[in-house]
Write a protein that holds these residues in place. Structure first.
Motif, PDB file in Angstrom:
ATOM      1  N   ALA A  54       5.433  -7.960   2.315  1.00  0.00           N
ATOM      2  CA  ALA A  54       4.794  -7.400   3.503  1.00  0.00           C
ATOM      3  C   ALA A  54       4.258  -8.500   4.408  1.00  0.00           C
ATOM      4  N   LYS A  55       3.684  -9.538   3.818  1.00  0.00           N
ATOM      5  CA  LYS A  55       3.132 -10.650   4.604  1.00  0.00           C
ATOM      6  C   LYS A  55       4.215 -11.506   5.249  1.00  0.00           C
ATOM      7  N   LEU A  56       5.452 -11.398   4.743  1.00  0.00           N
ATOM      8  CA  LEU A  56       6.554 -12.195   5.293  1.00  0.00           C
ATOM      9  C   LEU A  56       7.235 -11.527   6.483  1.00  0.00           C
ATOM     10  N   ILE A  57       6.937 -10.255   6.727  1.00  0.00           N
ATOM     11  CA  ILE A  57       7.636  -9.522   7.780  1.00  0.00           C
ATOM     12  C   ILE A  57       7.291 -10.057   9.164  1.00  0.00           C
ATOM     13  N   ASN A  58       6.023 -10.195   9.434  1.00  0.00           N
ATOM     14  CA  ASN A  58       5.570 -10.624  10.766  1.00  0.00           C
ATOM     15  C   ASN A  58       4.335 -11.501  10.598  1.00  0.00           C
ATOM     16  N   LEU A  95       0.118  -3.962  10.691  1.00  0.00           N
ATOM     17  CA  LEU A  95      -1.137  -3.620  10.037  1.00  0.00           C
ATOM     18  C   LEU A  95      -0.833  -3.351   8.566  1.00  0.00           C
ATOM     19  N   LEU A  96      -1.299  -4.239   7.703  1.00  0.00           N
ATOM     20  CA  LEU A  96      -0.991  -4.185   6.275  1.00  0.00           C
ATOM     21  C   LEU A  96      -2.186  -3.624   5.516  1.00  0.00           C
ATOM     22  N   LEU A  97      -2.022  -2.436   4.975  1.00  0.00           N
ATOM     23  CA  LEU A  97      -3.049  -1.797   4.154  1.00  0.00           C
ATOM     24  C   LEU A  97      -2.659  -1.979   2.697  1.00  0.00           C
ATOM     25  N   ASP A  98      -3.236  -2.991   2.076  1.00  0.00           N
ATOM     26  CA  ASP A  98      -2.874  -3.356   0.718  1.00  0.00           C
ATOM     27  C   ASP A  98      -3.624  -2.479  -0.283  1.00  0.00           C
ATOM     28  N   GLU A  99      -2.900  -2.019  -1.312  1.00  0.00           N
ATOM     29  CA  GLU A  99      -3.455  -1.105  -2.314  1.00  0.00           C
ATOM     30  C   GLU A  99      -3.995   0.159  -1.657  1.00  0.00           C
ATOM     31  N   ALA A 100      -3.177   0.731  -0.792  1.00  0.00           N
ATOM     32  CA  ALA A 100      -3.570   1.913  -0.021  1.00  0.00           C
ATOM     33  C   ALA A 100      -3.766   3.140  -0.897  1.00  0.00           C
ATOM     34  N   ASP A 101      -3.306   3.088  -2.153  1.00  0.00           N
ATOM     35  CA  ASP A 101      -3.541   4.223  -3.044  1.00  0.00           C
ATOM     36  C   ASP A 101      -5.019   4.358  -3.421  1.00  0.00           C
ATOM     37  N   ASN A 102      -5.847   3.392  -2.974  1.00  0.00           N
ATOM     38  CA  ASN A 102      -7.291   3.503  -3.173  1.00  0.00           C
ATOM     39  C   ASN A 102      -8.006   4.168  -1.996  1.00  0.00           C
ATOM     40  N   ALA A 119       1.544   3.563  17.055  1.00  0.00           N
ATOM     41  CA  ALA A 119       2.931   3.156  16.796  1.00  0.00           C
ATOM     42  C   ALA A 119       3.598   2.434  17.964  1.00  0.00           C
ATOM     43  N   LEU A 120       3.053   2.576  19.159  1.00  0.00           N
ATOM     44  CA  LEU A 120       3.674   1.915  20.317  1.00  0.00           C
ATOM     45  C   LEU A 120       3.642   0.398  20.167  1.00  0.00           C
ATOM     46  N   HIS A 121       2.559  -0.135  19.605  1.00  0.00           N
ATOM     47  CA  HIS A 121       2.397  -1.585  19.505  1.00  0.00           C
ATOM     48  C   HIS A 121       2.331  -2.098  18.066  1.00  0.00           C
ATOM     49  N   ASN A 122       2.265  -1.188  17.096  1.00  0.00           N
ATOM     50  CA  ASN A 122       2.003  -1.612  15.721  1.00  0.00           C
ATOM     51  C   ASN A 122       2.958  -0.970  14.722  1.00  0.00           C
ATOM     52  N   ASP A 123       3.303  -1.762  13.707  1.00  0.00           N
ATOM     53  CA  ASP A 123       3.951  -1.230  12.509  1.00  0.00           C
ATOM     54  C   ASP A 123       2.908  -1.203  11.397  1.00  0.00           C
ATOM     55  N   PHE A 124       3.066  -0.271  10.487  1.00  0.00           N
ATOM     56  CA  PHE A 124       2.196  -0.194   9.317  1.00  0.00           C
ATOM     57  C   PHE A 124       3.012  -0.484   8.070  1.00  0.00           C
ATOM     58  N   VAL A 125       2.409  -1.231   7.150  1.00  0.00           N
ATOM     59  CA  VAL A 125       2.945  -1.324   5.791  1.00  0.00           C
ATOM     60  C   VAL A 125       1.805  -0.989   4.846  1.00  0.00           C
ATOM     61  N   LEU A 126       2.022   0.029   4.027  1.00  0.00           N
ATOM     62  CA  LEU A 126       1.095   0.392   2.963  1.00  0.00           C
ATOM     63  C   LEU A 126       1.691  -0.092   1.653  1.00  0.00           C
TER      64      LEU A 126
END
Length: 203
Positions: A54-58, A95-102, A119-126
């Motif tokens: 996830a940290k390598l994407i952008n 926007l990286l939400l790490d351990e989002a199952d919490n 979503a217009l300006h941001n991608d999310f990775v959970l």
């Protein structure tokens, strides 16, 4: 300063260093090349590379949120207030939400709308060790990507070679086959834990 913890020191720096199937690697490489474009849910066992990828994407435009400690609806409200506008460079933000199952139930309810509003300006990775802790409504908004490793002779050979290479880089002789077998038996599929165990056993 260089990390003394081998688990951190040998965290993959590029996608090719992460142990993935060729099919998954190809799909993820396309996302990395475009620096995003999709909102994703990376799930799988601890230590299998979810957060690293996830940290390598952008990497130039990633906001990291640790949901183990920031798991309330206030965190989602903060995202909504801070990141509605675009990136100064004109690119997208991840926007990286790490351990989002919490995330709490209120936070999960809020992230559904916020992920679409931004979503217009941001991608999310959970990322999640247990995606079943996320509601169906949340999971429907993020494309699931399974990082779980399937045990095979080929993968075992790759893992043993990886551990042996780390030992050599640290100035140690190659670990015995017995030790490598024992490490894999006790820690698979947690690659990070494998490396930490190797450090403990041979230092």
């Amino acid at each position: 300063m260089e990390h003394l913890d081998w688990g951190l020191k040998y965290r993959p720096k590029k996608l090719d260093d992460v142990l993935l199937s060729n099919d998954l690697r190809g799909k993820l490489q396309g996302i990395v090349n475009k620096k995003g474009g999709l909102s994703l849910l990376f799930y799988g066992n601890a230590g299998c590379g979810k957060t690293t990828v996830a940290k390598l994407i952008n990497p130039e435009n990633t906001v990291f949120i640790n949901c183990s400690t920031n798991n309330s609806i206030d965190t989602i409200r903060w995202l909504e207030s801070e990141f509605a506008s675009g990136v100064v460079t004109g690119g997208r933000r991840l926007l990286l939400l790490d351990e989002a199952d919490n995330l709490t139930s209120d936070a999960q309810a809020a992230i559904r709308a916020v992920s679409e509003e931004l979503a217009l300006h941001n991608d999310f990775v959970l990322t999640a060790n247990d995606p079943n802790k996320l509601t169906n409504a949340v999971r429907s908004r993020f494309l699931p990507v399974n990082f779980n490793l399937e045990q095979s002779d080929e993968l075992s050979t790759q893992l043993k070679a990886h551990l042996s290479q780390i030992a050599l880089l640290e100035g140690h002789p190659p670990p015995s086959v017995k030790l490598l077998d024992q490490i894999l038996e006790n820690t698979f599929p947690d690659v990070r834990r494998m490396i930490k165990t190797l450090q403990f056993e041979i230092n």
